[in-house]
Design a protein around this motif. Structure first.
Motif, PDB file in Angstrom:
ATOM      1  N   VAL A  74       7.520  10.436  -6.028  1.00 61.07           N
ATOM      2  CA  VAL A  74       8.238   9.719  -4.983  1.00 61.07           C
ATOM      3  C   VAL A  74       7.194   9.068  -4.086  1.00 61.07           C
ATOM      4  O   VAL A  74       6.260   9.733  -3.627  1.00 61.07           O
ATOM      5  CB  VAL A  74       9.136  10.670  -4.163  1.00 61.07           C
ATOM      6  CG1 VAL A  74       9.741   9.944  -2.968  1.00 61.07           C
ATOM      7  CG2 VAL A  74      10.232  11.263  -5.045  1.00 61.07           C
ATOM      8  N   TRP A  75       7.346   7.783  -3.851  1.00 62.02           N
ATOM      9  CA  TRP A  75       6.374   7.021  -3.082  1.00 62.02           C
ATOM     10  C   TRP A  75       7.058   6.318  -1.916  1.00 62.02           C
ATOM     11  O   TRP A  75       8.167   5.815  -2.056  1.00 62.02           O
ATOM     12  CB  TRP A  75       5.710   5.938  -3.939  1.00 62.02           C
ATOM     13  CG  TRP A  75       5.052   6.416  -5.188  1.00 62.02           C
ATOM     14  CD1 TRP A  75       5.642   6.594  -6.406  1.00 62.02           C
ATOM     15  CD2 TRP A  75       3.681   6.776  -5.356  1.00 62.02           C
ATOM     16  NE1 TRP A  75       4.707   7.032  -7.324  1.00 62.02           N
ATOM     17  CE2 TRP A  75       3.502   7.150  -6.702  1.00 62.02           C
ATOM     18  CE3 TRP A  75       2.571   6.797  -4.498  1.00 62.02           C
ATOM     19  CZ2 TRP A  75       2.277   7.542  -7.214  1.00 62.02           C
ATOM     20  CZ3 TRP A  75       1.351   7.187  -5.000  1.00 62.02           C
ATOM     21  CH2 TRP A  75       1.207   7.553  -6.350  1.00 62.02           C
TER      22      TRP A  75
ATOM     23  N   ARG B 266       0.858  -1.186   0.000  1.00 61.44           N
ATOM     24  CA  ARG B 266       0.000   0.000   0.000  1.00 61.44           C
ATOM     25  C   ARG B 266       0.895   1.236   0.000  1.00 61.44           C
ATOM     26  O   ARG B 266       2.045   1.202   0.446  1.00 61.44           O
ATOM     27  CB  ARG B 266      -0.920   0.021   1.219  1.00 61.44           C
ATOM     28  CG  ARG B 266      -0.228   0.255   2.542  1.00 61.44           C
ATOM     29  CD  ARG B 266      -1.221   0.670   3.631  1.00 61.44           C
ATOM     30  NE  ARG B 266      -0.505   1.065   4.825  1.00 61.44           N
ATOM     31  CZ  ARG B 266      -0.391   0.316   5.922  1.00 61.44           C
ATOM     32  NH1 ARG B 266      -0.932  -0.891   5.980  1.00 61.44           N
ATOM     33  NH2 ARG B 266       0.289   0.757   6.965  1.00 61.44           N
ATOM     34  N   ALA B 267       0.348   2.325  -0.504  1.00 57.39           N
ATOM     35  CA  ALA B 267       1.071   3.597  -0.540  1.00 57.39           C
ATOM     36  C   ALA B 267       0.746   4.405   0.710  1.00 57.39           C
ATOM     37  O   ALA B 267      -0.418   4.685   0.994  1.00 57.39           O
ATOM     38  CB  ALA B 267       0.691   4.383  -1.791  1.00 57.39           C
ATOM     39  N   ASP B 268       1.785   4.785   1.440  1.00 57.13           N
ATOM     40  CA  ASP B 268       1.616   5.602   2.637  1.00 57.13           C
ATOM     41  C   ASP B 268       1.912   7.071   2.386  1.00 57.13           C
ATOM     42  O   ASP B 268       1.450   7.936   3.131  1.00 57.13           O
ATOM     43  CB  ASP B 268       2.533   5.109   3.764  1.00 57.13           C
ATOM     44  CG  ASP B 268       2.125   3.739   4.274  1.00 57.13           C
ATOM     45  OD1 ASP B 268       0.915   3.438   4.256  1.00 57.13           O
ATOM     46  OD2 ASP B 268       3.006   2.963   4.681  1.00 57.13           O
ATOM     47  N   LEU B 269       2.683   7.352   1.324  1.00 48.69           N
ATOM     48  CA  LEU B 269       3.073   8.739   1.057  1.00 48.69           C
ATOM     49  C   LEU B 269       3.375   8.901  -0.418  1.00 48.69           C
ATOM     50  O   LEU B 269       3.967   8.013  -1.040  1.00 48.69           O
ATOM     51  CB  LEU B 269       4.306   9.113   1.888  1.00 48.69           C
ATOM     52  CG  LEU B 269       4.875  10.530   1.745  1.00 48.69           C
ATOM     53  CD1 LEU B 269       5.478  10.996   3.073  1.00 48.69           C
ATOM     54  CD2 LEU B 269       5.957  10.604   0.654  1.00 48.69           C
ATOM     55  N   ARG B 270       2.962  10.033  -0.968  1.00 48.83           N
ATOM     56  CA  ARG B 270       3.360  10.436  -2.307  1.00 48.83           C
ATOM     57  C   ARG B 270       3.861  11.864  -2.243  1.00 48.83           C
ATOM     58  O   ARG B 270       3.234  12.724  -1.620  1.00 48.83           O
ATOM     59  CB  ARG B 270       2.200  10.350  -3.295  1.00 48.83           C
ATOM     60  CG  ARG B 270       2.601  10.831  -4.705  1.00 48.83           C
ATOM     61  CD  ARG B 270       1.421  10.900  -5.644  1.00 48.83           C
ATOM     62  NE  ARG B 270       1.807  11.528  -6.911  1.00 48.83           N
ATOM     63  CZ  ARG B 270       0.958  11.881  -7.869  1.00 48.83           C
ATOM     64  NH1 ARG B 270      -0.339  11.670  -7.711  1.00 48.83           N
ATOM     65  NH2 ARG B 270       1.396  12.462  -8.972  1.00 48.83           N
ATOM     66  N   ALA B 271       4.996  12.123  -2.890  1.00 55.21           N
ATOM     67  CA  ALA B 271       5.574  13.469  -2.935  1.00 55.21           C
ATOM     68  C   ALA B 271       6.092  13.732  -4.347  1.00 55.21           C
ATOM     69  O   ALA B 271       6.138  12.839  -5.194  1.00 55.21           O
ATOM     70  CB  ALA B 271       6.705  13.604  -1.912  1.00 55.21           C
ATOM     71  N   GLY B 272       6.501  14.974  -4.565  1.00 53.66           N
ATOM     72  CA  GLY B 272       7.008  15.359  -5.880  1.00 53.66           C
ATOM     73  C   GLY B 272       8.515  15.387  -5.966  1.00 53.66           C
ATOM     74  O   GLY B 272       9.061  15.656  -7.034  1.00 53.66           O
ATOM     75  N   SER B 273       9.209  15.096  -4.847  1.00 48.51           N
ATOM     76  CA  SER B 273      10.669  15.107  -4.844  1.00 48.51           C
ATOM     77  C   SER B 273      11.153  14.361  -3.614  1.00 48.51           C
ATOM     78  O   SER B 273      10.370  14.029  -2.707  1.00 48.51           O
ATOM     79  CB  SER B 273      11.211  16.541  -4.818  1.00 48.51           C
ATOM     80  OG  SER B 273      11.030  17.104  -3.522  1.00 48.51           O
TER      81      SER B 273
END
Length: 216
Positions: A194-195, A175-182
């Motif tokens: 960035v995952w 599962r994905a806990d975090l998504r960011a752009g850098s």
């Protein structure tokens, strides 16, 4: 084991600029540790880390220098040779993740690192196979750090939308806990993703209101 050619392999000599670029940056003393800094804060000290597609070794070497126990695997012979020249103290296993013997790491890995567009250079149709292998080695509270260009990446890379990626993540027991752009955790962006993933049976972090944190 006979494996289908990866998108990276199919590009052949067109990929050589990657190693040359980072060799020059290292020679110039540039900061090439952005991914490693984020990886470092995701784990405790002396963590067990698997770097999948370790390239010329810069991330694995930086994590090893921070005291972690790092296993680095890389299928490209030229990048393995470059890694061994540049970071002679870093052991790199010349293998593809789908052919690697990871039995000694089963259920033991605190963090798997797949950065530098590894996911969009895999052999077509093997994304879930790779993610399942990653899931298998994770400790119960282990995590995965992934970074790639969903669109407009290198010429031979695939387009990989967040929606399709999340479907593959869920189908692989993650599962994905975090998504960011850098890797500095800027807000999500279209050009780079960035995952941080975890096993789908791992405890969820919660907000102050008691709701589970999710990433989309």
């Amino acid at each position: 084991m006979s494996l289908p050619p990866t998108r990276w392999e199919l590009a052949g000599e067109d990929n050589r600029g990657y190693g040359q670029k980072f060799a020059l940056l290292v020679e110039q003393g540039a900061d090439v540790d952005g991914e490693a800094r984020l990886a470092d804060v995701l784990v405790g000290r002396r963590a067990c880390i698997l770097d999948v597609g370790s390239g010329m070794g810069r991330v694995a070497s930086a994590l090893r220098a921070r005291g972690h126990r790092v296993t680095a695997i890389e299928p490209d012979a030229a990048l393995v040779a470059q890694s061994r020249r540049t970071y002679p103290d870093l052991e790199v296993v010349h293998t593809d993740v789908l052919a690697a013997d990871l039995s000694a790491l089963q259920g033991q890995v605190d963090l798997v690192v797949l950065v530098g567009n590894v996911m969009v250079f895999l052999a077509p149709g093997t994304e879930r196979d790779v993610l399942r292998r990653v899931r298998d080695v994770l400790a119960p509270t282990g995590r995965v750090l992934i970074g790639f260009h969903p669109v407009d990446g290198p010429a031979t890379a695939r387009a990989y939308s967040p929606e399709e990626f999340l479907e593959d993540v869920a189908a692989s027991g993650l599962r994905a806990d975090l998504r960011a752009g850098s890797y500095e955790l800027h807000p999500p962006a279209d050009d780079y993703a960035v995952w941080v993933l975890s096993r789908d049976d791992a405890p969820r972090a919660v907000t102050s209101s008691g709701h589970p944190l999710t990433a989309g």
